[in-house]
Design a protein around this motif. Structure first.
Motif, PDB file in Angstrom:
ATOM      1  N   PRO A   1       3.859  -1.098 -19.044  1.00 63.65           N
ATOM      2  CA  PRO A   1       5.131   0.170 -19.232  1.00 63.65           C
ATOM      3  C   PRO A   1       5.752   0.204 -21.023  1.00 63.65           C
ATOM      4  N   VAL A   2       5.124   1.130 -21.908  1.00 65.34           N
ATOM      5  CA  VAL A   2       5.996   0.423 -23.397  1.00 65.34           C
ATOM      6  C   VAL A   2       6.734   2.034 -23.628  1.00 65.34           C
TER       7      VAL A   2
ATOM      8  N   ARG B   1       9.263   8.907 -21.800  1.00 66.19           N
ATOM      9  CA  ARG B   1      10.021   7.650 -22.528  1.00 66.19           C
ATOM     10  C   ARG B   1       9.446   7.256 -24.327  1.00 66.19           C
ATOM     11  N   VAL B   2       8.658   7.380 -24.328  1.00 67.73           N
ATOM     12  CA  VAL B   2       8.202   7.064 -26.020  1.00 67.73           C
ATOM     13  C   VAL B   2       8.942   7.139 -26.927  1.00 67.73           C
TER      14      VAL B   2
ATOM     15  N   GLY C   1       2.677   6.321 -21.815  1.00 64.82           N
ATOM     16  CA  GLY C   1       3.871   5.857 -21.716  1.00 64.82           C
ATOM     17  C   GLY C   1       3.341   4.870 -20.903  1.00 64.82           C
ATOM     18  N   GLU C   2       1.917   3.617 -21.627  1.00 62.47           N
ATOM     19  CA  GLU C   2       2.104   2.692 -21.025  1.00 62.47           C
ATOM     20  C   GLU C   2       0.413   2.409 -21.711  1.00 62.47           C
ATOM     21  N   LEU C   3      -0.109   0.977 -21.451  1.00 59.13           N
ATOM     22  CA  LEU C   3      -1.475   0.417 -22.407  1.00 59.13           C
ATOM     23  C   LEU C   3      -2.323   1.142 -21.429  1.00 59.13           C
ATOM     24  N   ALA C   4      -2.924   1.597 -22.481  1.00 59.19           N
ATOM     25  CA  ALA C   4      -4.225   2.718 -22.482  1.00 59.19           C
ATOM     26  C   ALA C   4      -5.221   2.646 -23.211  1.00 59.19           C
ATOM     27  N   ASP C   5      -6.476   2.331 -21.963  1.00 64.65           N
ATOM     28  CA  ASP C   5      -8.174   2.062 -22.469  1.00 64.65           C
ATOM     29  C   ASP C   5      -7.786   4.159 -23.395  1.00 64.65           C
ATOM     30  N   PRO C   6      -8.569   4.181 -24.679  1.00 65.49           N
ATOM     31  CA  PRO C   6      -8.586   4.870 -25.563  1.00 65.49           C
ATOM     32  C   PRO C   6      -9.744   6.035 -25.002  1.00 65.49           C
ATOM     33  N   ALA C   7     -10.562   4.990 -24.301  1.00 65.74           N
ATOM     34  CA  ALA C   7     -11.823   5.343 -23.954  1.00 65.74           C
ATOM     35  C   ALA C   7     -11.529   7.020 -23.267  1.00 65.74           C
TER      36      ALA C   7
END
Lengths: 424, 187
Positions: free
Chosen positions: A295-296, A327-328, A415-421
Motif C-alpha cells: 500500500p502507498v 487514499r493517495v 493505491g498500492e505498488l502496481a505493474d504499469p503494464a
C-alpha cells in the motif's frame, strides 16, 4: 600515432590541448560551462573572489539556476536569492531566475548550454545527467566551480571507462531508468559499494540509439548514484535534432574502435521488468512483481530523474480517464518551467489534475524533502526520485520507494505498488 | 622519486575506523543544510562537529591536538554529495591528512582543493590502529608507524595535485597563477 581513446578521454585530451591522455593522468582542461544553483552560488562566488578574480572568465559560461531554494520558503531563503542576484550581476554570471528556471540539469540541457565534445561542471551530484548530450559533465564542489568560473579551466584526473552496451526493445511499462536501477541493485550504489567510483560510464547500443533525449538524460542521471565521475552517450542525429543545427559544425567525438575499457557490459533489456528501489537504500532493488500490492499513501512525479515531458506523458497515458485511489495524494512537479508550459499546452496537466493530482512548481524541493512533498510518520511514498534514504522526505518513520513514472502513476491509481503494464 | 617538490613530513596520531564512513557521518547534514552564505567564519566552527555522526569524542580529542590523521577503510565519504563542508570540518578540527583504502571522488577533490592530502591504498586501514603515532611523507606516499618502524606505501599523488597541495589548496594555486598571468601581460 596517438593511443586509441574512449570518447571521455578524447574530450579531456582535446580540451586540455593534448594529443592524447590515459586513465590516471591529471590534466588541466577548458571548461565550457560552469553551473550552480541558488543554494551554493554565494559559496562559489566567494571562491572566485578568493582566487583573485573580479569577474567570470571570458572563456567560459557561468550559470546560476534557481531550483533548490525555489520558491523561497522563508526570509533567509528570499534574502539568499537577493544576494545571489546582486553578486551574479557584478560577476557576470547568467541567472535562470524563478519563472525561467527548472531543476538545474534539465534547465541547462533544454537551453542547449551543454555542447557535445566539451566539458561542463556543476555543483551537484546529479551532474552526470547531461553527459547524455555527448559532453563530459562532472559534479564538483564550490571551490572547483569558483576557480573554473575565474579561469575557464579546471584540473581533472582522467577516468577509466566502462562500456555498457544495451540491446532489445523496452517491454511495456519499462523505461531507460530501469536499466540503471537494475544495475544498482546488482552492484550497489555510491553510498555502499560505489561500484563505478571515479569511472566514466559510456552507454551505447541499439537501445540507446533508439532512445529520445529525455530517455538518455534519465539514463545518465541515474548512473550518478553509482559513483561515476561522468556518464556519456556519443552524439548522433537525435542529439543534433534536440539542440539545433549549430552543434553540427564541429566533428562529432566518438570512441576509437580499439579503445580500452576497464569493463564491458552487455545488457539485453527485452525481459526487463520495471525496477523498484525499496526503503531505505537506492540499491535495495526488486522487480515490480516482487513488491506489487504494497500500500502507498503518496505518489510523486518530480526531479531531474523522472519529471521530463516524456515522463509526464507516460503518466498521463495511465491516468487519463482514471482517478487516483482515495487514499493517495499525487504530487507532480515538472522538471522545468518549459516542461510545465508544454505539458499545460498539450493537455497533459489537465489529465493529471482531473485524476486528482496536485501540480506544483518546478523545483528540487520534492526530492530534498524541503518543500512540495514532506512525509509524515509511517507514510509510504512511491516516487520518481533518485534516492530513497531514510528521512530524505521528512519523517524518519516514512518509507520511500522509487521507480519510473509509469509505476508511480499506476500505483497512484491502485493505491498500492502496481505493474504499469496492466494500465497501458 | 624526485618530483622537484617536497611537502613537509607530517607527524601525529591516527584515528582509525575500518568500515564505510558516509559523508554525513563526517559532518551531519544539519550543519550545512541551510546553504551557502558565502563561506567565511562559519567554516572554522564546523570543526567542533567533525565526525559527530560516528564518534562524538573526535572533535574534542582533535582540538586537544590528539588526532592528526583520519585512517579509514573503503569509500571514505560515501554517499555521493559534492559539498565541501565535511572536508572543511576535518581541516578545522586540525586533521593533517586522510589515509584510506579508497575514497569518494567528491571527498578526494574537495580535500585536495583545500590542501588536505589524501593517501589511498587498499587494505591500509587494517595496518594501522587508533592511537598509533604516524610519520607521513605525502610526497613519497609513505606512512611510517613510529612505534614499530613499519613502512606502508600508498599510491603516489600525481604531481599536478602535489603542486596544489604545496600551495595550500586550489584557491591559492589559482590565485598565484592569475597573478603570474597578469604580471606577464603587464611586463
Amino acid at each position: 600515432m596517438a593511443r586509441q581513446m574512449t570518447i571521455t578521454e578524447k574530450i579531456l585530451a582535446r580540451q586540455a590541448s593534448l594529443p592524447e591522455v590515459a586513465p590516471g593522468d591529471v590534466v588541466t582542461a577548458r571548461v565550457g560551462l560552469v553551473y550552480t544553483m541558488d543554494l551554493w552560488a554565494l559559496d562559489v562566488f566567494n571562491r572566485l573572489r578568493q582566487a583573485g578574480a573580479e569577474h567570470v572568465s571570458d572563456s567560459t559560461h557561468a550559470v546560476v539556476v534557481f531550483d533548490h531554494c525555489t520558491p523561497p520558503l522563508d526570509v533567509a531563503a528570499a534574502n539568499l536569492q537577493k544576494r545571489v542576484r546582486a553578486e551574479a550581476e557584478v560577476l557576470g554570471a547568467t541567472i535562470y531566475d524563478i519563472g525561467r528556471h527548472g531543476v538545474m540539469h534539465q534547465l541547462v540541457a533544454e537551453e542547449c548550454l551543454v555542447r557535445p565534445g566539451t566539458i561542463a561542471v556543476a555543483t551537484d551530484s546529479h551532474a552526470p545527467t547531461d553527459g547524455a548530450l555527448g559532453a563530459v559533465v562532472v559534479g564538483v564542489g564550490a571551490t572547483d566551480a569558483g576557480c573554473a568560473m575565474a579561469t575557464g579551466e579546471l584540473w581533472f584526473r582522467v577516468p577509466d571507462s566502462i562500456l555498457v552496451e544495451i540491446s532489445g526493445t523496452f517491454p511495456t511499462g519499462t523505461t531507460s531508468r530501469d536499466v540503471m536501477t537494475y544495475l544498482m541493485g546488482k552492484r550497489g550504489w555510491d553510498g555502499s559499494a560505489a561500484p563505478w567510483s571515479y569511472q566514466a560510464v559510456e552507454l551505447c547500443g541499439e537501445t540507446v540509439q533508439a532512445m529520445s533525449i529525455d530517455s538518455r538524460l534519465a539514463l545518465c542521471n541515474m548512473a550518478s548514484d553509482m559513483g561515476v565521475k561522468n556518464a556519456i552517450i556519443a552524439p548522433d542525429e537525435s542529439t543534433y535534432a534536440y539542440s539545433g543545427a549549430d552543434w553540427r559544425s564541429e566533428p562529432a567525438v566518438r570512441s576509437d574502435p580499439e579503445a580500452e575499457y576497464a569493463e564491458r557490459i552487455e545488457m539485453d533489456i527485452t525481459m526487463l521488468q520495471p525496477q523498484v528501489a525499496c526503503p531505505h537504500a537506492p540499491d535495495n532493488v526488486r522487480p515490480i512483481s516482487d513488491v506489487a500490492g504494497t500500500p502507498v499513501d503518496v505518489a510523486t512525479i518530480a526531479s531531474c530523474s523522472g519529471a521530463r515531458l516524456e515522463d509526464l506523458h507516460l503518466a498521463a497515458r495511465i491516468l487519463e480517464g482514471r482517478r487516483i485511489h482515495p487514499r493517495v495524494r499525487l504530487y507532480v512537479s515538472p522538471a522545468s518551467q518549459l516542461v510545465y508550459r508544454r505539458a499545460l499546452a498539450d493537455g497533459t496537466l489537465a489529465i493529471l489534475l482531473e485524476a486528482g493530482g496536485l501540480i506544483e512548481p518546478s523545483m528540487c524541493g520534492p526530492c530534498l524533502g524541503t518543500q512540495g512533498v514532506v512525509l509524515g510518520d509511517g507514510e509510504t511514498c512511491i516516487s520518481t526520485l533518485p534516492r530513497n534514504l531514510r528521512g530524505r522526505l521528512g519523517s524518519a518513520e516514512a518509507q520511500v520507494f522509487t521507480a519510473n513514472p509509469a509505476v508511480v502513476a499506476a500505483s497512484a491509481v491502485a493505491g498500492e505498488l502496481a505493474d504499469p503494464a496492466e494500465y497501458l | 622519486m624526485d618530483f622537484g617538490i617536497e611537502l613537509p613530513i607530517l607527524r601525529g596520531r591516527a584515528w582509525v575506523r575500518r568500515g564505510v564512513i558516509p559523508f554525513d557521518a563526517i559532518l551531519p547534514a544539519r550543519y550545512w543544510k541551510s546553504g551557502g552564505r558565502g563561506g567565511g567564519p562559519d567554516d572554522a566552527l564546523l570543526g567542533a562537529h567533525a565526525m559527530e555522526g560516528i564518534d562524538p569524542e573526535f572533535a574534542r580529542e582533535a582540538a586537544a591536538g590528539g588526532i592528526a590523521f583520519v585512517v579509514a577503510g573503503r569509500n571514505f565519504g560515501a554517499g555521493g554529495k559534492s559539498i565541501e563542508h565535511p572536508v572543511l570540518a576535518l581541516k578545522a578540527a586540525g586533521i593533517r591528512a586522510v589515509i584510506a583504502d579508497s575514497c569518494s571522488r567528491y571527498l578526494y577533490r574537495n580535500a585536495i582543493d583545500h590542501g588536505l592530502p589524501v593517501l589511498l591504498s587498499p587494505g591500509i586501514a587494517m595496518c594501522v590502529s587508533s592511537g598509533d603515532e604516524l610519520e607521513v611523507d605525502v610526497t613519497q606516499a609513505v606512512i611510517r608507524v613510529v612505534a614499530t618502524g613499519r613502512r606502508l606505501t600508498a599510491a603516489p599523488i600525481p604531481l599536478p595535485l602535489l603542486r596544489i597541495l604545496e600551495c595550500g589548496g586550489y584557491v591559492p594555486y589559482v590565485r598565484r597563477s592569475l597573478e603570474d598571468r597578469a604580471a606577464t601581460r603587464s611586463s
